[in-house]
Design a protein around this motif. Structure first.
Motif, PDB file in Angstrom:
ATOM      1  N   SER A 194     -66.153  30.458-105.146  1.00 27.53           N
ATOM      2  CA  SER A 194     -66.704  29.283-104.464  1.00 27.53           C
ATOM      3  C   SER A 194     -66.632  29.444-102.950  1.00 27.53           C
ATOM      4  N   SER A 195     -67.625  28.915-102.271  1.00 25.99           N
ATOM      5  CA  SER A 195     -67.626  28.977-100.819  1.00 25.99           C
ATOM      6  C   SER A 195     -66.496  28.140-100.253  1.00 25.99           C
ATOM      7  N   VAL A 196     -65.947  28.625 -99.166  1.00 29.19           N
ATOM      8  CA  VAL A 196     -64.860  27.932 -98.480  1.00 29.19           C
ATOM      9  C   VAL A 196     -65.314  27.602 -97.067  1.00 29.19           C
ATOM     10  N   PHE A 197     -64.972  26.403 -96.620  1.00 33.08           N
ATOM     11  CA  PHE A 197     -65.452  25.955 -95.322  1.00 33.08           C
ATOM     12  C   PHE A 197     -64.308  25.579 -94.393  1.00 33.08           C
ATOM     13  N   SER A 198     -64.531  25.820 -93.086  1.00 39.07           N
ATOM     14  CA  SER A 198     -63.547  25.428 -92.086  1.00 39.07           C
ATOM     15  C   SER A 198     -63.662  23.932 -91.826  1.00 39.07           C
ATOM     16  N   PHE A 199     -62.697  23.386 -91.136  1.00 41.69           N
ATOM     17  CA  PHE A 199     -62.768  21.981 -90.763  1.00 41.69           C
ATOM     18  C   PHE A 199     -63.806  21.827 -89.654  1.00 41.69           C
ATOM     19  N   PRO A 200     -64.645  20.792 -89.706  1.00 41.48           N
ATOM     20  CA  PRO A 200     -65.699  20.612 -88.706  1.00 41.48           C
ATOM     21  C   PRO A 200     -65.130  20.472 -87.286  1.00 41.48           C
ATOM     22  N   THR A 201     -65.875  20.971 -86.320  1.00 42.20           N
ATOM     23  CA  THR A 201     -65.444  20.886 -84.918  1.00 42.20           C
ATOM     24  C   THR A 201     -65.651  19.476 -84.357  1.00 42.20           C
ATOM     25  N   ILE A 202     -65.012  19.216 -83.229  1.00 40.82           N
ATOM     26  CA  ILE A 202     -65.194  17.954 -82.508  1.00 40.82           C
ATOM     27  C   ILE A 202     -66.668  17.762 -82.158  1.00 40.82           C
ATOM     28  N   GLU A 203     -67.274  18.813 -81.622  1.00 40.73           N
ATOM     29  CA  GLU A 203     -68.661  18.733 -81.155  1.00 40.73           C
ATOM     30  C   GLU A 203     -69.607  18.401 -82.303  1.00 40.73           C
ATOM     31  N   ARG A 204     -69.358  19.020 -83.434  1.00 40.15           N
ATOM     32  CA  ARG A 204     -70.227  18.804 -84.586  1.00 40.15           C
ATOM     33  C   ARG A 204     -70.175  17.341 -85.041  1.00 40.15           C
ATOM     34  N   LEU A 205     -68.972  16.823 -85.206  1.00 36.68           N
ATOM     35  CA  LEU A 205     -68.871  15.439 -85.693  1.00 36.68           C
ATOM     36  C   LEU A 205     -69.322  14.443 -84.634  1.00 36.68           C
ATOM     37  N   ALA A 206     -69.158  14.826 -83.357  1.00 39.12           N
ATOM     38  CA  ALA A 206     -69.579  13.929 -82.264  1.00 39.12           C
ATOM     39  C   ALA A 206     -71.096  13.811 -82.208  1.00 39.12           C
ATOM     40  N   ALA A 207     -71.792  14.805 -82.733  1.00 39.22           N
ATOM     41  CA  ALA A 207     -73.250  14.829 -82.658  1.00 39.22           C
ATOM     42  C   ALA A 207     -73.923  14.166 -83.862  1.00 39.22           C
ATOM     43  N   LEU A 208     -73.109  13.664 -84.798  1.00 40.85           N
ATOM     44  CA  LEU A 208     -73.682  13.138 -86.032  1.00 40.85           C
ATOM     45  C   LEU A 208     -74.370  11.791 -85.882  1.00 40.85           C
ATOM     46  N   GLU A 209     -75.394  11.605 -86.696  1.00 41.52           N
ATOM     47  CA  GLU A 209     -75.934  10.271 -86.934  1.00 41.52           C
ATOM     48  C   GLU A 209     -75.082   9.671 -88.048  1.00 41.52           C
TER      49      GLU A 209
END
Length: 324
Positions: free
Chosen positions: A160-175
């Motif tokens: 199964s694919s494994v993912f890192s924790f999302p960055t500050i920038e990524r979550l800050a850019a979300l709708e």
DNA sequence: GGCCAGGGGATTA
DNA sequence: TAATCCCATGGC
């Protein structure tokens, strides 16, 4: 992912146990393997930790396989020593906390190998935002879902694919709707807004948390949307080395009522009691107590026996049962 | 300061 | 099937 895994060993580690440490509610991305080792995703890397006792159940060698800081052994060793809090003398802390406190002695006995991890501040902030008014299995599910949706794919684990924790920038850019698939409930808005607030200085104030007075970083944390006293205390304890804080949640209120005779609703009295009696190790005391009440909750007679808990023979000065 | 809604899933009744 | 609970907080 397996290509650049490196091995690291810490010998003569005392007061340490993998199950106690990873299963006491402080972290959410570690999983127990069938061989008793634990695998987790830390700082965008994979890690597996096993423990070989050499002198008694809770003293021995810690073996870590990880691709974190591959190619820089000194940095890798420093990272894990800090992450597992190996520089702290838990034996001495347990003696201090247990003195003249039979309840604490039993709580320590229920999780003698607990160590407070020093986790990533941003991940801890978002994880404990998700934890509010939530149960641990679902918290774990929400976090994995968040990583899958907005983290970086860092490899494959058991197919199964494994993912890192999302960055500050990524979550800050979300709708707002970008978090719908994570099923976070009303916490989705808190995460989206907090990410934008933290991103305003690139996370600088959050990262500085360890180096500023507790009151100062607590007030910053509580200025973030969805962060109140309990969540702020968890972030400070589990990622900023503020060992004196005493996070008060439903389980701690319960344990303070049941074993210390305090009113469950009286949070300020509980806070005062912890300050006076647990002092600079309040947070560590909280973990022993949190783990203790959750473990014996099962009403399992064998567990009662293992932890020295006998109904009818409680210390009258310390134990008061609540009506249930 | 007290009260209640916020989502969703697991557990209990 | 329905109620209750869960590592709380924000807003009234």
């Amino acid at each position: 992912m397996a290509n650049d895994l490196g091995k690291l060993i810490f010998n003569n580690v005392s007061d340490f146990n993998l199950d106690d440490t990873f299963d006491c509610g402080q972290c959410f991305r570690w999983n127990r393997e069938s061989d008793g080792s634990w695998s987790g995703i830390v700082a965008g890397a994979f890690a597996n930790i096993s423990f070989a006792p050499t002198r008694g159940e809770n003293t021995g060698s810690v073996v870590i396989w990880s691709n974190l800081h591959a190619g820089d052994p000194a940095r890798r060793e420093a990272y894990w020593r800090d992450y597992l809090d190996l520089g702290r003398d838990y034996g001495a802390i347990k003696r201090i906390l247990g003195t003249e406190d039979p309840v604490m002695q039993k709580a320590i006995k229920a999780g003698p190998g607990i160590r407070i991890l020093n986790q990533n501040k941003w991940e801890t902030l978002i994880s404990f935002l998700i934890s509010q008014n939530n149960n641990i299995p679902r918290i774990r599910g929400c976090i994995e879902s968040l990583c899958r949706a907005h983290g970086r794919r860092i490899g494959k684990l058991k197919g199964s694919s494994v993912f890192s924790f999302p960055t500050i920038e990524r979550l800050a850019a979300l709708e707002d709707s970008d978090l719908d698939m994570c099923r976070l409930g009303y916490r989705a808005r808190y995460i989206a807004e907090t990410a934008k607030q933290v991103a305003r200085d690139g996370g600088a104030r959050l990262e500085a948390g360890e180096d500023v007075p507790t009151a100062e970083i607590e007030s910053y944390l509580e200025s973030l949307t969805g962060v109140g006293p309990k969540v702020a205390n968890c972030i400070m304890l589990f990622s900023m080395k503020k060992t004196e804080v005493f996070p008060i949640d439903v389980w701690v209120r319960r344990v303070m009522n049941r074993f210390y005779g305090m009113g469950e609703e009286n949070v300020s009295a509980i806070k005062d009691y912890a300050e006076r009696n647990f002092g600079e190790y309040g947070g560590i005391a909280q973990q022993y107590l949190f783990n203790y009440i959750r473990t014996i909750k099962d009403d399992n007679p064998a567990l009662y026996e293992r932890f020295g808990f006998e109904s009818g023979s409680m210390d009258e000065t310390a134990v008061v049962f609540a009506e249930e």
